[in-house]
Motif scaffolding. Structure first.
Motif, PDB file in Angstrom:
ATOM      1  N   VAL A 149       0.845  -1.198   0.000  1.00 42.85           N
ATOM      2  CA  VAL A 149       0.000   0.000   0.000  1.00 42.85           C
ATOM      3  C   VAL A 149       0.878   1.245   0.000  1.00 42.85           C
ATOM      4  CG1 VAL A 149      -1.643   1.341   1.380  1.00 42.85           C
ATOM      5  CG2 VAL A 149      -1.914  -1.129   1.183  1.00 42.85           C
ATOM      6  N   LYS A 150       0.481   2.226  -0.804  1.00 42.06           N
ATOM      7  CA  LYS A 150       1.091   3.559  -0.771  1.00 42.06           C
ATOM      8  C   LYS A 150       0.154   4.451   0.032  1.00 42.06           C
ATOM      9  CE  LYS A 150       2.031   7.470  -3.775  1.00 42.06           C
ATOM     10  NZ  LYS A 150       1.720   8.010  -5.089  1.00 42.06           N
ATOM     11  N   MET A 151       0.718   5.210   0.971  1.00 36.58           N
ATOM     12  CA  MET A 151      -0.082   6.094   1.810  1.00 36.58           C
ATOM     13  C   MET A 151       0.387   7.531   1.596  1.00 36.58           C
ATOM     14  SD  MET A 151      -2.518   6.170   4.124  1.00 36.58           S
ATOM     15  CE  MET A 151      -2.590   4.539   4.853  1.00 36.58           C
ATOM     16  N   ASP A 152      -0.505   8.377   1.092  1.00 42.54           N
ATOM     17  CA  ASP A 152      -0.235   9.807   0.994  1.00 42.54           C
ATOM     18  C   ASP A 152      -0.937  10.493   2.159  1.00 42.54           C
ATOM     19  OD1 ASP A 152       1.289   9.772  -1.352  1.00 42.54           O
ATOM     20  OD2 ASP A 152      -0.497   9.816  -2.615  1.00 42.54           O
ATOM     21  N   ILE A 153      -0.185  11.288   2.902  1.00 38.34           N
ATOM     22  CA  ILE A 153      -0.740  12.019   4.040  1.00 38.34           C
ATOM     23  C   ILE A 153      -0.641  13.506   3.734  1.00 38.34           C
ATOM     24  CG2 ILE A 153      -0.624  12.453   6.514  1.00 38.34           C
ATOM     25  CD1 ILE A 153       0.991   9.790   6.691  1.00 38.34           C
ATOM     26  N   LEU A 154      -1.780  14.136   3.539  1.00 31.11           N
ATOM     27  CA  LEU A 154      -1.832  15.566   3.261  1.00 31.11           C
ATOM     28  C   LEU A 154      -1.889  16.307   4.595  1.00 31.11           C
ATOM     29  CD1 LEU A 154      -2.177  17.894   1.171  1.00 31.11           C
ATOM     30  CD2 LEU A 154      -4.657  17.573   1.449  1.00 31.11           C
ATOM     31  N   LEU A 155      -0.910  17.176   4.835  1.00 30.92           N
ATOM     32  CA  LEU A 155      -0.912  18.023   6.029  1.00 30.92           C
ATOM     33  C   LEU A 155      -1.337  19.423   5.616  1.00 30.92           C
ATOM     34  CD1 LEU A 155       2.419  16.983   7.811  1.00 30.92           C
ATOM     35  CD2 LEU A 155       0.110  16.085   8.156  1.00 30.92           C
ATOM     36  N   ILE A 156      -2.305  19.994   6.346  1.00 23.66           N
ATOM     37  CA  ILE A 156      -2.843  21.309   6.024  1.00 23.66           C
ATOM     38  C   ILE A 156      -2.686  22.221   7.239  1.00 23.66           C
ATOM     39  CG2 ILE A 156      -4.893  22.597   5.284  1.00 23.66           C
ATOM     40  CD1 ILE A 156      -6.029  19.830   4.341  1.00 23.66           C
ATOM     41  N   ASP A 157      -2.084  23.386   7.022  1.00 25.13           N
ATOM     42  CA  ASP A 157      -1.932  24.378   8.079  1.00 25.13           C
ATOM     43  C   ASP A 157      -3.236  25.147   8.217  1.00 25.13           C
ATOM     44  OD1 ASP A 157      -1.216  26.357   9.844  1.00 25.13           O
ATOM     45  OD2 ASP A 157       0.233  27.322   8.519  1.00 25.13           O
ATOM     46  N   LYS A 158      -3.860  25.095   9.396  1.00 20.84           N
ATOM     47  CA  LYS A 158      -5.166  25.738   9.606  1.00 20.84           C
ATOM     48  C   LYS A 158      -5.099  27.251   9.470  1.00 20.84           C
ATOM     49  CE  LYS A 158      -5.246  26.462  14.619  1.00 20.84           C
ATOM     50  NZ  LYS A 158      -5.505  27.893  14.639  1.00 20.84           N
ATOM     51  N   ASP A 159      -3.924  27.840   9.701  1.00 19.63           N
ATOM     52  CA  ASP A 159      -3.813  29.294   9.657  1.00 19.63           C
ATOM     53  C   ASP A 159      -3.558  29.829   8.249  1.00 19.63           C
ATOM     54  OD1 ASP A 159      -4.133  29.562  12.469  1.00 19.63           O
ATOM     55  OD2 ASP A 159      -2.035  28.951  12.732  1.00 19.63           O
ATOM     56  N   SER A 160      -2.666  29.191   7.518  1.00 20.99           N
ATOM     57  CA  SER A 160      -2.277  29.721   6.207  1.00 20.99           C
ATOM     58  C   SER A 160      -2.896  28.954   5.041  1.00 20.99           C
ATOM     59  CB  SER A 160      -0.748  29.673   6.055  1.00 20.99           C
ATOM     60  OG  SER A 160      -0.301  28.323   5.976  1.00 20.99           O
ATOM     61  N   GLY A 161      -3.399  27.744   5.288  1.00 23.20           N
ATOM     62  CA  GLY A 161      -3.921  26.911   4.212  1.00 23.20           C
ATOM     63  C   GLY A 161      -2.831  26.207   3.415  1.00 23.20           C
ATOM     64  N   GLU A 162      -1.551  26.416   3.788  1.00 23.48           N
ATOM     65  CA  GLU A 162      -0.448  25.757   3.094  1.00 23.48           C
ATOM     66  C   GLU A 162      -0.535  24.244   3.309  1.00 23.48           C
ATOM     67  OE1 GLU A 162       2.833  29.341   3.693  1.00 23.48           O
ATOM     68  OE2 GLU A 162       2.741  27.698   5.143  1.00 23.48           O
ATOM     69  N   THR A 163      -0.078  23.500   2.313  1.00 26.64           N
ATOM     70  CA  THR A 163      -0.148  22.042   2.402  1.00 26.64           C
ATOM     71  C   THR A 163       1.171  21.407   2.008  1.00 26.64           C
ATOM     72  OG1 THR A 163      -0.885  21.725   0.108  1.00 26.64           O
ATOM     73  CG2 THR A 163      -2.608  22.047   1.787  1.00 26.64           C
ATOM     74  N   VAL A 164       1.363  20.181   2.490  1.00 29.30           N
ATOM     75  CA  VAL A 164       2.488  19.339   2.083  1.00 29.30           C
ATOM     76  C   VAL A 164       1.998  17.902   2.158  1.00 29.30           C
ATOM     77  CG1 VAL A 164       3.508  19.095   4.399  1.00 29.30           C
ATOM     78  CG2 VAL A 164       4.966  18.872   2.371  1.00 29.30           C
ATOM     79  N   THR A 165       2.517  17.054   1.282  1.00 26.10           N
ATOM     80  CA  THR A 165       2.130  15.649   1.273  1.00 26.10           C
ATOM     81  C   THR A 165       3.311  14.785   1.678  1.00 26.10           C
ATOM     82  OG1 THR A 165       0.501  16.024  -0.469  1.00 26.10           O
ATOM     83  CG2 THR A 165       1.217  13.751  -0.125  1.00 26.10           C
ATOM     84  N   LEU A 166       3.091  13.923   2.657  1.00 24.49           N
ATOM     85  CA  LEU A 166       4.071  12.925   3.069  1.00 24.49           C
ATOM     86  C   LEU A 166       3.647  11.600   2.457  1.00 24.49           C
ATOM     87  CD1 LEU A 166       4.154  13.724   6.915  1.00 24.49           C
ATOM     88  CD2 LEU A 166       5.361  14.894   5.065  1.00 24.49           C
ATOM     89  N   THR A 167       4.599  10.783   2.042  1.00 25.63           N
ATOM     90  CA  THR A 167       4.267   9.516   1.402  1.00 25.63           C
ATOM     91  C   THR A 167       5.046   8.383   2.037  1.00 25.63           C
ATOM     92  OG1 THR A 167       3.842  10.628  -0.699  1.00 25.63           O
ATOM     93  CG2 THR A 167       4.228   8.276  -0.798  1.00 25.63           C
ATOM     94  N   GLY A 168       4.365   7.257   2.233  1.00 29.11           N
ATOM     95  CA  GLY A 168       5.008   6.053   2.743  1.00 29.11           C
ATOM     96  C   GLY A 168       4.485   4.837   2.003  1.00 29.11           C
ATOM     97  N   ILE A 169       5.302   3.799   1.954  1.00 29.05           N
ATOM     98  CA  ILE A 169       4.892   2.541   1.344  1.00 29.05           C
ATOM     99  C   ILE A 169       5.088   1.442   2.376  1.00 29.05           C
ATOM    100  CG2 ILE A 169       5.410   0.845  -0.457  1.00 29.05           C
ATOM    101  CD1 ILE A 169       6.133   3.153  -2.282  1.00 29.05           C
ATOM    102  N   GLY A 170       4.097   0.570   2.491  1.00 28.58           N
ATOM    103  CA  GLY A 170       4.178  -0.518   3.459  1.00 28.58           C
ATOM    104  C   GLY A 170       3.621  -1.799   2.886  1.00 28.58           C
ATOM    105  N   SER A 171       4.094  -2.916   3.421  1.00 36.46           N
ATOM    106  CA  SER A 171       3.583  -4.228   3.030  1.00 36.46           C
ATOM    107  C   SER A 171       3.076  -4.950   4.255  1.00 36.46           C
ATOM    108  CB  SER A 171       4.681  -5.065   2.360  1.00 36.46           C
ATOM    109  OG  SER A 171       5.051  -4.499   1.133  1.00 36.46           O
ATOM    110  N   GLY A 172       2.076  -5.794   4.058  1.00 33.50           N
ATOM    111  CA  GLY A 172       1.523  -6.590   5.143  1.00 33.50           C
ATOM    112  C   GLY A 172       1.110  -7.953   4.630  1.00 33.50           C
ATOM    113  N   GLN A 173       1.359  -8.969   5.436  1.00 33.24           N
ATOM    114  CA  GLN A 173       1.031 -10.342   5.050  1.00 33.24           C
ATOM    115  C   GLN A 173       0.105 -10.953   6.086  1.00 33.24           C
ATOM    116  OE1 GLN A 173       4.459 -12.684   3.910  1.00 33.24           O
ATOM    117  NE2 GLN A 173       3.528 -14.552   4.692  1.00 33.24           N
ATOM    118  N   ASP A 174      -0.929 -11.644   5.613  1.00 29.10           N
ATOM    119  CA  ASP A 174      -1.884 -12.242   6.536  1.00 29.10           C
ATOM    120  C   ASP A 174      -2.641 -13.367   5.838  1.00 29.10           C
ATOM    121  OD1 ASP A 174      -3.117 -11.743   9.316  1.00 29.10           O
ATOM    122  OD2 ASP A 174      -4.880 -11.947   8.022  1.00 29.10           O
TER     123      ASP A 174
END
Length: 196
Positions: free
Chosen positions: A77-102
């Motif tokens: 799975v690829k996970m994009d995490i959008l961070l939004i500053d409540k004061d300025s509305g500026e944003t940045v995206t953090l991304t991670g990739i993970g695997s899981g077995q079950d």
């Protein structure tokens, strides 16, 4: 992005280290749990007025046969995490990739958990006091080659470092990390007190 960058620096400072409270009893190792990482990160994000929106994307799900001959699913799975500053509305995206077995229906959830945990840990430079690429056998073989002279006890064995605050024995890795971060050898408990 000045406002957001300033707030992210505050978050990084608040989340610089997460203790390894999880324990894998089967493989005998300790790890930082996703819950510990998310609790610390969430508190720092809220305190700094940043909200997060996590958007997962399933990259792959395949069936594999485990060592016991059972069929399991391996999800990535690829996970994009959008961070939004409540004061300025500026944003940045953090991304991670993970695997899981079950063997049941939890492969995707495990992959999502790993992806979000490592998106935060890598993007915010969160330390757990160790190196995931560590190979102790290689390190032991290289140890003598890297350093010609070592501190030895009277019996010729390398002495274990001690915490400079409380006197507890600590590992060399913990000592090296604390010297780098705090300027002296500290056990994990004293590091936590120093960081507070």
């Amino acid at each position: 992005m000045k406002n957001l960058a300033k707030k992210l620096l505050n978050v990084m400072d608040a989340c610089s280290h997460v203790l390894k409270n999880g324990e894998n009893s089967f493989h005998h190792y300790k790890y930082a749990t996703s819950a510990d990482v998310l609790e610390k990160v969430n508190a720092a994000l809220v305190e700094n007025g940043l909200c997060s929106i996590a958007v997962p994307e399933i990259l792959d799900v395949v069936e594999i046969t485990n060592l016991k001959g059972n069929i399991e699913r391996l999800a990535t799975v690829k996970m994009d995490i959008l961070l939004i500053d409540k004061d300025s509305g500026e944003t940045v995206t953090l991304t991670g990739i993970g695997s899981g077995q079950d063997g049941g229906d939890k492969a995707v959830m495990k992959a999502q958990t790993a992806a979000i945990k490592y998106a935060y840990m890598l993007s915010l430079a969160i330390s757990t006091g160790d190196d995931p690429e560590e190979d102790q056998n290689t390190d032991k073989n290289m140890e003598g080659k890297r350093s010609g002279a070592k501190e030895l006890s009277s019996e010729g064995e390398k002495e274990e470092p001690l915490c400079e605050h409380c006197g507890r024995k600590i590992t060399e890795k913990v000592s090296l990390y604390s010297v780098k971060r705090f300027g002296c050898s500290l056990c994990m408990q004293c590091q936590k007190r120093q960081a507070a």
